[in-house]
Design a protein around this motif. Structure first.
Motif, PDB file in Angstrom:
ATOM      1  N   MET A 234     -32.075  24.038  17.210  1.00 19.78           N
ATOM      2  CA  MET A 234     -30.911  24.863  17.463  1.00 19.78           C
ATOM      3  C   MET A 234     -29.714  24.001  17.884  1.00 19.78           C
ATOM      4  N   THR A 235     -28.548  24.533  17.698  1.00 19.95           N
ATOM      5  CA  THR A 235     -27.325  23.844  18.088  1.00 19.95           C
ATOM      6  C   THR A 235     -27.170  23.935  19.598  1.00 19.95           C
ATOM      7  N   ALA A 236     -26.811  22.806  20.246  1.00 21.67           N
ATOM      8  CA  ALA A 236     -26.695  22.817  21.705  1.00 21.67           C
ATOM      9  C   ALA A 236     -25.690  21.773  22.175  1.00 21.67           C
ATOM     10  N   THR A 237     -25.102  22.037  23.341  1.00 22.57           N
ATOM     11  CA  THR A 237     -24.301  21.066  24.075  1.00 22.57           C
ATOM     12  C   THR A 237     -24.949  20.936  25.453  1.00 22.57           C
ATOM     13  N   ASP A 238     -24.323  20.215  26.354  1.00 19.49           N
ATOM     14  CA  ASP A 238     -24.881  20.072  27.698  1.00 19.49           C
ATOM     15  C   ASP A 238     -25.015  21.412  28.414  1.00 19.49           C
ATOM     16  N   ASN A 239     -24.090  22.332  28.160  1.00 18.70           N
ATOM     17  CA  ASN A 239     -24.070  23.593  28.899  1.00 18.70           C
ATOM     18  C   ASN A 239     -24.399  24.831  28.073  1.00 18.70           C
ATOM     19  N   ARG A 240     -24.432  24.691  26.753  1.00 17.31           N
ATOM     20  CA  ARG A 240     -24.638  25.852  25.894  1.00 17.31           C
ATOM     21  C   ARG A 240     -25.698  25.565  24.839  1.00 17.31           C
ATOM     22  N   LYS A 241     -26.430  26.627  24.474  1.00 21.45           N
ATOM     23  CA  LYS A 241     -27.429  26.502  23.419  1.00 21.45           C
ATOM     24  C   LYS A 241     -27.392  27.765  22.569  1.00 21.45           C
ATOM     25  N   ALA A 242     -27.238  27.576  21.264  1.00 22.22           N
ATOM     26  CA  ALA A 242     -27.256  28.704  20.337  1.00 22.22           C
ATOM     27  C   ALA A 242     -28.698  29.119  20.065  1.00 22.22           C
ATOM     28  N   ASP A 243     -28.915  30.409  19.911  1.00 22.00           N
ATOM     29  CA  ASP A 243     -30.252  30.919  19.598  1.00 22.00           C
ATOM     30  C   ASP A 243     -30.542  30.874  18.096  1.00 22.00           C
ATOM     31  N   HIS A 244     -29.498  30.786  17.296  1.00 26.06           N
ATOM     32  CA  HIS A 244     -29.623  30.754  15.842  1.00 26.06           C
ATOM     33  C   HIS A 244     -28.770  29.598  15.325  1.00 26.06           C
ATOM     34  N   PRO A 245     -29.089  29.017  14.186  1.00 26.62           N
ATOM     35  CA  PRO A 245     -28.356  27.851  13.688  1.00 26.62           C
ATOM     36  C   PRO A 245     -26.884  28.183  13.374  1.00 26.62           C
ATOM     37  N   ILE A 246     -25.974  27.429  13.980  1.00 25.58           N
ATOM     38  CA  ILE A 246     -24.543  27.551  13.715  1.00 25.58           C
ATOM     39  C   ILE A 246     -23.922  26.161  13.768  1.00 25.58           C
ATOM     40  N   ASP A 247     -22.701  26.052  13.293  1.00 25.18           N
ATOM     41  CA  ASP A 247     -21.981  24.788  13.400  1.00 25.18           C
ATOM     42  C   ASP A 247     -21.645  24.530  14.868  1.00 25.18           C
ATOM     43  N   ALA A 248     -21.719  23.288  15.272  1.00 22.77           N
ATOM     44  CA  ALA A 248     -21.478  22.921  16.669  1.00 22.77           C
ATOM     45  C   ALA A 248     -20.083  23.291  17.153  1.00 22.77           C
ATOM     46  N   MET A 249     -19.098  23.411  16.239  1.00 23.17           N
ATOM     47  CA  MET A 249     -17.732  23.697  16.689  1.00 23.17           C
ATOM     48  C   MET A 249     -17.640  25.012  17.464  1.00 23.17           C
ATOM     49  N   PHE A 250     -18.556  25.938  17.201  1.00 24.24           N
ATOM     50  CA  PHE A 250     -18.486  27.230  17.868  1.00 24.24           C
ATOM     51  C   PHE A 250     -18.891  27.145  19.337  1.00 24.24           C
ATOM     52  N   ILE A 251     -19.841  26.295  19.667  1.00 26.80           N
ATOM     53  CA  ILE A 251     -20.231  26.196  21.074  1.00 26.80           C
ATOM     54  C   ILE A 251     -19.494  25.071  21.803  1.00 26.80           C
ATOM     55  N   GLU A 252     -18.877  24.181  21.059  1.00 30.57           N
ATOM     56  CA  GLU A 252     -18.085  23.122  21.691  1.00 30.57           C
ATOM     57  C   GLU A 252     -16.719  23.639  22.143  1.00 30.57           C
ATOM     58  N   ARG A 253     -16.212  24.692  21.493  1.00 37.63           N
ATOM     59  CA  ARG A 253     -14.948  25.285  21.910  1.00 37.63           C
ATOM     60  C   ARG A 253     -15.165  26.073  23.192  1.00 37.63           C
ATOM     61  N   TRP A 254     -14.336  25.815  24.194  1.00 30.40           N
ATOM     62  CA  TRP A 254     -14.392  26.599  25.424  1.00 30.40           C
ATOM     63  C   TRP A 254     -12.994  26.666  26.023  1.00 30.40           C
ATOM     64  N   SER A 255     -12.835  27.396  27.094  1.00 25.43           N
ATOM     65  CA  SER A 255     -11.517  27.705  27.654  1.00 25.43           C
ATOM     66  C   SER A 255     -11.344  27.133  29.057  1.00 25.43           C
ATOM     67  N   PRO A 256     -11.006  25.867  29.161  1.00 31.47           N
ATOM     68  CA  PRO A 256     -10.807  25.275  30.491  1.00 31.47           C
ATOM     69  C   PRO A 256      -9.475  25.692  31.097  1.00 31.47           C
ATOM     70  N   ARG A 257      -9.367  25.460  32.402  1.00 30.27           N
ATOM     71  CA  ARG A 257      -8.106  25.681  33.114  1.00 30.27           C
ATOM     72  C   ARG A 257      -7.457  24.363  33.536  1.00 30.27           C
ATOM     73  N   ALA A 258      -8.247  23.319  33.588  1.00 32.65           N
ATOM     74  CA  ALA A 258      -7.732  22.016  34.036  1.00 32.65           C
ATOM     75  C   ALA A 258      -7.110  21.278  32.851  1.00 32.65           C
TER      76      ALA A 258
END
Length: 198
Positions: free
Chosen positions: A1-25
């Motif tokens: 499965m696709t994963a980053t340090d903090n997120r893991k997809a349950d189904h196969p997807i491109d990594a760009m979807f879980i790498e995008r996030w909304s920081p404030r800093a």
């Protein structure tokens, strides 16, 4: 499965979807107009009912005279961190279209299409090494007036764009929240055959 340090997809997807996030800093880094326009170019190609393309973006880059004007339309809580963004956008959608007889008719998919355009912009920014943070916390009446938005348009949200800074730059109450958020599993929002959720 696709994963980053903090997120893991349950189904196969491109990594760009879980790498995008909304920081404030965000750093105080500026963004050049050419780069910003490439994000709008991605929004341009979003799907749109009847190709009406109801989305509009009013933007201001850090260091310009309009940046404080857009910043002032945000709720105070968002101003605390968005002031460090490279650019601010106000997302607007056209709520009505003129029929052939001149009658103004409600455009039922205006928000749906505008959401697709904003997400296209967010993905392009992420692919280019920038981060975006969409905000519901905005004074819409103030934005309508300050940006001279005409009738038959609605202010939907605001977006901050910037380069990621260390979370230590944030106020104490926001620092602990500065991690990619999790999402509901697919089974909680996708139902075969009939609605089953809350």
């Amino acid at each position: 499965m696709t994963a980053t340090d903090n997120r893991k997809a349950d189904h196969p997807i491109d990594a760009m979807f879980i790498e995008r996030w909304s920081p404030r800093a965000f750093t105080n880094e500026e963004i050049d107009e050419k780069t910003l326009l490439s994000f709008f170019e991605a929004a341009r190609w979003a799907p749109s009912a009847s190709n009406r393309q109801p989305w509009r973006f009013v933007y201001a880059r850090r260091g310009t005279d309009r940046f404080p004007v857009l910043l002032e339309t945000l709720d105070e809580g968002n101003q605390r961190w968005a002031k460090n963004a490279a650019a601010l956008l106000i997302v607007i959608s056209r709520t009505h279209n003129a029929a052939q007889n001149g009658e103004m008719r409600h455009a039922y998919t205006h928000a749906f299409d505008t959401g697709a355009a904003w997400y296209s912009l967010a993905l392009q920014a992420s692919l280019a090494g920038w981060h975006t943070h969409g905000m519901a916390g905005i004074d819409r009446d103030k934005a309508m007036h300050a940006l001279n938005v005409p009738e038959h348009y609605r202010v939907e949200a605001a977006v901050a764009i910037g380069r990621l800074a260390d979370s230590s730059t944030l106020p104490d109450d926001l620092r602990a929240r500065e991690i990619p958020s999790q999402r509901k599993p697919v089974g909680e929002f996708a139902f075969e055959g009939q609605f089953k959720g809350e």
